[in-house]
Design a protein around this motif. Structure first.
Motif, mmCIF file in Angstrom:
data_model
loop_
_atom_site.group_PDB
_atom_site.id
_atom_site.type_symbol
_atom_site.label_atom_id
_atom_site.label_comp_id
_atom_site.label_asym_id
_atom_site.label_seq_id
_atom_site.Cartn_x
_atom_site.Cartn_y
_atom_site.Cartn_z
ATOM 1 N N ALA A 170 -4.394 6.116 -0.129
ATOM 2 C CA ALA A 170 -5.542 5.212 -0.238
ATOM 3 C C ALA A 170 -5.064 3.786 -0.022
ATOM 4 C CB ALA A 170 -6.218 5.353 -1.603
ATOM 5 N N SER A 171 -6.009 2.895 0.188
ATOM 6 C CA SER A 171 -5.670 1.477 0.257
ATOM 7 C C SER A 171 -6.014 0.758 -1.034
ATOM 8 C CB SER A 171 -6.383 0.812 1.437
ATOM 9 O OG SER A 171 -7.769 1.054 1.400
ATOM 10 N N CYS A 172 -6.934 1.326 -1.842
ATOM 11 C CA CYS A 172 -7.345 0.674 -3.082
ATOM 12 C C CYS A 172 -8.062 1.678 -3.978
ATOM 13 C CB CYS A 172 -8.272 -0.509 -2.793
ATOM 14 S SG CYS A 172 -9.868 -0.042 -2.077
ATOM 15 N N PHE A 173 -8.301 1.263 -5.223
ATOM 16 C CA PHE A 173 -9.204 2.006 -6.099
ATOM 17 C C PHE A 173 -10.065 0.995 -6.834
ATOM 18 C CE2 PHE A 173 -5.516 1.176 -8.734
ATOM 19 C CZ PHE A 173 -5.988 1.012 -10.025
ATOM 20 N N ASN A 179 -18.389 -6.144 -14.065
ATOM 21 C CA ASN A 179 -18.363 -6.184 -12.609
ATOM 22 C C ASN A 179 -17.612 -4.974 -12.059
ATOM 23 O OD1 ASN A 179 -19.707 -8.729 -12.262
ATOM 24 N ND2 ASN A 179 -17.814 -9.756 -12.894
ATOM 25 N N ARG A 180 -17.646 -4.849 -10.749
ATOM 26 C CA ARG A 180 -16.822 -3.849 -10.067
ATOM 27 C C ARG A 180 -15.610 -4.575 -9.502
ATOM 28 N NH1 ARG A 180 -18.813 0.385 -5.288
ATOM 29 N NH2 ARG A 180 -17.025 1.777 -5.484
ATOM 30 N N TYR A 181 -14.427 -3.967 -9.677
ATOM 31 C CA TYR A 181 -13.186 -4.593 -9.252
ATOM 32 C C TYR A 181 -12.438 -3.683 -8.286
ATOM 33 C CZ TYR A 181 -13.986 -7.727 -13.192
ATOM 34 O OH TYR A 181 -14.537 -8.625 -14.069
ATOM 35 N N LYS A 182 -11.984 -4.281 -7.191
ATOM 36 C CA LYS A 182 -11.096 -3.572 -6.263
ATOM 37 C C LYS A 182 -9.660 -3.884 -6.654
ATOM 38 C CE LYS A 182 -10.530 -5.166 -2.061
ATOM 39 N NZ LYS A 182 -10.755 -5.468 -0.631
ATOM 40 N N ILE A 183 -8.844 -2.848 -6.785
ATOM 41 C CA ILE A 183 -7.451 -2.991 -7.193
ATOM 42 C C ILE A 183 -6.586 -2.418 -6.076
ATOM 43 C CG2 ILE A 183 -5.756 -2.455 -8.967
ATOM 44 C CD1 ILE A 183 -8.200 -1.933 -10.845
ATOM 45 N N GLU A 184 -5.683 -3.233 -5.559
ATOM 46 C CA GLU A 184 -4.888 -2.818 -4.401
ATOM 47 C C GLU A 184 -3.487 -3.417 -4.483
ATOM 48 O OE1 GLU A 184 -6.700 -4.458 -0.855
ATOM 49 O OE2 GLU A 184 -7.204 -6.290 -1.919
ATOM 50 N N PRO A 185 -2.492 -2.723 -3.942
ATOM 51 C CA PRO A 185 -1.158 -3.308 -3.855
ATOM 52 C C PRO A 185 -1.151 -4.417 -2.816
ATOM 53 C CG PRO A 185 -1.203 -1.196 -2.740
ATOM 54 C CD PRO A 185 -2.542 -1.360 -3.388
ATOM 55 N N ILE A 186 -0.227 -5.355 -2.965
ATOM 56 C CA ILE A 186 -0.097 -6.429 -1.996
ATOM 57 C C ILE A 186 0.799 -5.954 -0.860
ATOM 58 C CG2 ILE A 186 0.729 -8.796 -1.645
ATOM 59 C CD1 ILE A 186 0.030 -9.311 -4.593
ATOM 60 N N ASP A 187 0.249 -5.917 0.346
ATOM 61 C CA ASP A 187 1.005 -5.504 1.535
ATOM 62 C C ASP A 187 1.614 -4.119 1.378
ATOM 63 O OD1 ASP A 187 0.392 -7.903 2.805
ATOM 64 O OD2 ASP A 187 2.174 -8.906 2.025
ATOM 65 N N ASP A 188 0.801 -3.172 0.967
ATOM 66 C CA ASP A 188 1.268 -1.789 0.851
ATOM 67 C C ASP A 188 0.063 -0.879 0.736
ATOM 68 O OD1 ASP A 188 3.034 0.321 0.728
ATOM 69 O OD2 ASP A 188 4.163 -0.458 -0.980
ATOM 70 N N ALA A 189 0.305 0.420 0.766
ATOM 71 C CA ALA A 189 -0.730 1.432 0.539
ATOM 72 C C ALA A 189 -0.466 2.110 -0.794
ATOM 73 C CB ALA A 189 -0.731 2.464 1.664
ATOM 74 N N ILE A 190 -1.427 2.884 -1.259
ATOM 75 C CA ILE A 190 -1.287 3.612 -2.515
ATOM 76 C C ILE A 190 -1.043 5.092 -2.227
ATOM 77 C CG2 ILE A 190 -2.429 4.347 -4.639
ATOM 78 C CD1 ILE A 190 -4.086 1.816 -4.536
ATOM 79 N N ALA A 191 -0.013 5.626 -2.873
ATOM 80 C CA ALA A 191 0.237 7.072 -2.846
ATOM 81 C C ALA A 191 -0.068 7.606 -4.245
ATOM 82 C CB ALA A 191 1.685 7.358 -2.456
ATOM 83 N N PHE A 192 -1.319 8.022 -4.445
ATOM 84 C CA PHE A 192 -1.678 8.573 -5.752
ATOM 85 C C PHE A 192 -0.958 9.901 -5.972
ATOM 86 C CE2 PHE A 192 -5.786 6.226 -5.056
ATOM 87 C CZ PHE A 192 -5.654 5.353 -6.124
#
Length: 218
Positions: free
Chosen positions: A100-103, A109-122
């Protein structure tokens, strides 16, 4: 709880991760993937990663039209505690990676959580379900969640999805490695890399509605 994820397919970090996971790049960008969606995952088979499509809801029920989610069990997430009790067999033998790119999390509110300059491997679990074609089973999956982290309590205090480091992907998908205790350090509730948190529109999470903040790694 991890109740929505985003996957931006033209993100070079996402594309690189999917290549590592042996997932074909034929899926499209989706900013708002919700439980029960069909998503690409990677499983371990014969010592290497294999990309398959899976229903994001671990427990399934069969209908006249195939499989769908079993409403009796809210199983799109699996808590850490269950990995060593009633999900221990899946944790030992059926681990998967969900790119994924974010969750997203909600607290007012609704918040997007993402790594900086990376992808997520759940880190996740998967199950297989019999079909008429034994060579092509139906797959389902679940994201592993850990106890909440104090740095994110203003966004979501109950849980944190397991996000694997790059060097953990290969052993996580090793289908010959069956020692669940090995993963105890990985299953600690830590911010493992810097995260960007951005308030977004509740209905259209591709729209930013406020300033981002950076949550530093532990």
């Amino acid at each position: 709880m991890c109740g929505a994820i985003g996957r931006v397919i033209d993100n070079p970090f996402v594309r690189g991760l999917m290549d590592i996971l042996n997932i074909r790049l034929d899926s499209s960008t989706d900013y708002n993937i919700r439980p029960n969606a069909s998503i690409p995952i990677s499983i371990g088979r014969d010592g290497g990663p294999v990309g398959v499509n899976a229903n994001w809801w671990l427990f399934q029920t069969r209908t006249e039209n195939g499989y769908t989610y079993d409403k009796r069990y809210k199983s799109f997430n699996t808590t850490k505690a269950k990995l060593f009790t009633n999900r221990k067999k899946d944790f030992t033998h059926h681990r998967c990676v969900i790119p994924a790119s974010c969750f997203y999390e909600w607290k007012g509110n609704r918040y997007k959580i993402e790594p900086i300059d990376d992808a997520i491997a759940f880190g996740g679990l998967y199950k297989t379900w019999k079909t008429e074609d034994p060579a092509n089973p139906h797959y389902s999956c679940s994201v592993i969640t850990l106890p909440g982290h104090s740095k994110l309590k203003h966004i979501h205090e109950k849980s944190l999805p397991l996000m694997l480091l790059k060097d953990e992907i290969e052993p996580w998908l090793d289908d010959s490695f069956h020692n669940p205790d090995y993963w105890l350090p990985t299953l600690e509730s830590k911010i493992r890399f810097d995260l960007r948190v951005t308030p977004v529109d509740k209905k259209d999470p591709s729209i930013q509605i406020g300033d981002s903040e950076i949550i530093k790694a532990d």
